[in-house]
Motif scaffolding. Sequence first.
Motif, short mmCIF file in Angstrom:
data_model
loop_
_atom_site.label_atom_id
_atom_site.label_comp_id
_atom_site.label_asym_id
_atom_site.label_seq_id
_atom_site.Cartn_x
_atom_site.Cartn_y
_atom_site.Cartn_z
N CYS A 246 8.02 4.05 -10.43
CA CYS A 246 7.72 4.55 -9.08
C CYS A 246 6.28 4.20 -8.70
N ILE A 247 5.35 4.44 -9.61
CA ILE A 247 3.94 4.17 -9.32
C ILE A 247 3.68 2.68 -9.23
N LEU A 248 4.27 1.90 -10.15
CA LEU A 248 4.11 0.45 -10.11
C LEU A 248 4.72 -0.13 -8.84
N GLY A 249 5.85 0.42 -8.43
CA GLY A 249 6.49 -0.04 -7.20
C GLY A 249 5.63 0.24 -5.98
N SER A 250 4.97 1.39 -5.97
CA SER A 250 4.09 1.73 -4.85
C SER A 250 2.89 0.78 -4.79
N ILE A 251 2.29 0.52 -5.94
CA ILE A 251 1.14 -0.40 -5.98
C ILE A 251 1.57 -1.80 -5.54
N THR A 252 2.72 -2.25 -6.04
CA THR A 252 3.22 -3.57 -5.67
C THR A 252 3.49 -3.66 -4.18
N TYR A 253 4.06 -2.59 -3.64
CA TYR A 253 4.35 -2.56 -2.20
C TYR A 253 3.08 -2.74 -1.38
N TRP A 254 2.05 -1.95 -1.67
CA TRP A 254 0.84 -2.01 -0.87
C TRP A 254 0.07 -3.31 -1.10
N LEU A 255 0.15 -3.87 -2.30
CA LEU A 255 -0.47 -5.17 -2.53
C LEU A 255 0.24 -6.25 -1.71
N ALA A 256 1.56 -6.16 -1.65
CA ALA A 256 2.33 -7.14 -0.87
C ALA A 256 2.02 -7.00 0.61
N VAL A 257 1.92 -5.75 1.09
CA VAL A 257 1.59 -5.52 2.50
C VAL A 257 0.20 -6.05 2.82
N SER A 258 -0.76 -5.72 1.94
CA SER A 258 -2.13 -6.17 2.16
C SER A 258 -2.22 -7.69 2.14
N LEU A 259 -1.51 -8.32 1.20
CA LEU A 259 -1.52 -9.79 1.11
C LEU A 259 -0.92 -10.41 2.37
N ALA A 260 0.18 -9.82 2.85
CA ALA A 260 0.84 -10.37 4.03
C ALA A 260 -0.04 -10.22 5.28
N LEU A 261 -0.70 -9.08 5.41
CA LEU A 261 -1.51 -8.83 6.61
C LEU A 261 -2.84 -9.57 6.57
N ASN A 262 -3.30 -9.94 5.36
CA ASN A 262 -4.58 -10.63 5.23
C ASN A 262 -4.44 -12.13 5.07
N ALA A 263 -3.20 -12.61 5.01
CA ALA A 263 -2.96 -14.05 4.89
C ALA A 263 -2.97 -14.66 6.30
N ASP A 264 -4.01 -15.35 6.64
CA ASP A 264 -4.15 -15.89 8.00
C ASP A 264 -3.07 -16.90 8.34
N PHE A 265 -2.60 -17.65 7.34
CA PHE A 265 -1.62 -18.70 7.63
C PHE A 265 -0.27 -18.12 8.03
#
Length: 302
Positions: A246-265
């Motif tokens: 559960c905790i790993l899934g939450s961290i992975t989720y927010w890392l994926a969201v952050s990566l998607a929103l910060n990827a300019d391309f």
Amino acid sequence: MSLIAFLGAIELGFIYGLVALGIFISFRILDFPDLTVDGSFPLGAAVSAALIVAGYNPYLSTVIAIAAGCLAGFVTAWLNVKLKILHLLASILTMIALYSINLRIMGRPNIALITEETILTPFADLANMLGISSYMLMPIVFLVIAALIKFSLDWFLGSEIGLAMRATGANAKMARANGIFDGKMILLGMAMANGLVAFAGAVFAQSQGSADVTMGVGVIVIGLASVIGGEALLTPKGITRATLACILGSITYWLAVSLALNADFIGLEAQDLKLVTALLVACALVLPGSRFGRLFRKGAAK
């Protein structure tokens, strides 16, 4: 992705990991589809923020916020157990009622906490003493909090009461046949689940510096994405691995969201957060049954 964005995603991952643990109790342990969390998350934020602004001790305010969340979960379970209202409908009724209750508690749509002392203030002061930025220390603080709650939950679910609760969710009829009061287990489990979610809401508000009545919108989806995604990454073979997932899934989720929103391309912006969430949940649902997911789990098991 910048270092600030990365550490911010880790911090949010640990905070929402508490939400995922609460949803794990309701969905996985009790088999109770619970939408109350969309109301109990801002409830925890509203109660703690309103009390802190009123001059109450921030630790006491956080404890009262947890108690309020427990009460919200208890009401949902009571509607289901005592009044025989369908569990999904009971949670929707409580969630809708909590919107008005949260507005009543705050007295306005949002409350600012930037200038108030919170439970995180001592850690911010410690960061200043050490000569580092608070955003570098806070992920460690939330790691400790999440770990303490995770191990406490592991211990509880391995106890006699915890086993009774797990039996209730697995087979209520068999549990009753063995002398377990399944109704009491549902009341207790739902109170625990929403107490955890309210605690996450209180901590989130104090971390972000404000509480807002709409901050609970979509929390159930984020929590489910964390639970399902975590199970896809780490196949749960017991309670210890399940809570860790559960905790790993939450961290992975927010890392994926952050990566998607910060990827300019990619070209995504802040308003695309819900779209990213929907895509991540869809991937979490599809991947475990796919060929790639099976190969990943086999590789992880070796």
